[in-house]
Design a protein around this motif. Sequence first.
Motif: not given
Length: 230
Positions: A209-218, A220-230
């Motif tokens: 199933t994982r091969r059928y699901v495209q990663t939500d790029r938004s 990924l960006r939100s995760t990086v932004d939140r990491l840098t805000a820590v």
Amino acid sequence: MRSGPWDITPGELIEYAAAQEWAPETRRGRRNTLLSFYRWGIALGLTDTNPAVALPRVRVTTPPARPIGPTAYEDAMTKADERTRLILRLAYEAGLRRAEIAVIHSDDIIEDLDGWSLLVHGKGRKQRLVPLTRRLALELRSHGHGYVFPGAIDGHLSPRRVGELAAAVLPEPWTLHTLRHAFATRAYRLDSDVFTVQDLLGHSSPATTRRYVQTDRSRLRSTVDRLTAV
């Protein structure tokens, strides 16, 4: 003089496999088949060796999910006739494979306390119930008793013909299967429940199933932004 597969040497088997223009997934499948065949021969006492163990392992890279975009899908729907539009909708709105679409019968459309569902005849004769929207259920029921897509192959269209009808209206490089990818991606993004999507698609493993699901790029960006805000 050689009498059969039991006389083939590991070198000859490697030479044979190297000469074939197989895709990686096919090459891995053939290797596994040969390994199993010679194990069976050893178990029955037909041979003492398994020449297939000399074949190199095949590493198959998983291609990324390729969900069709809404604009391309809507363009295809505009070009399609009534029959082909229903085929496209069944892949895009219910996640069905072309072989599953081909054999839909009026007896497979079931109503229960939760609404309408479709009994899908999947790979390996496995069956699953896929919920239908009211509009899609109404469209399927409007075709009366019998196969929804009648044809000359056992009374219904062949899976190949279903794919051809879709390909005739879909812009390149999109195929009917990319509509199934779109269904999986959109379903997963609702609540990130891979097991629900797995059941809807009829997969035996969430890894598939994982091969059928495209990663939500938004995300990924939100995760990086939140990491840098820590």
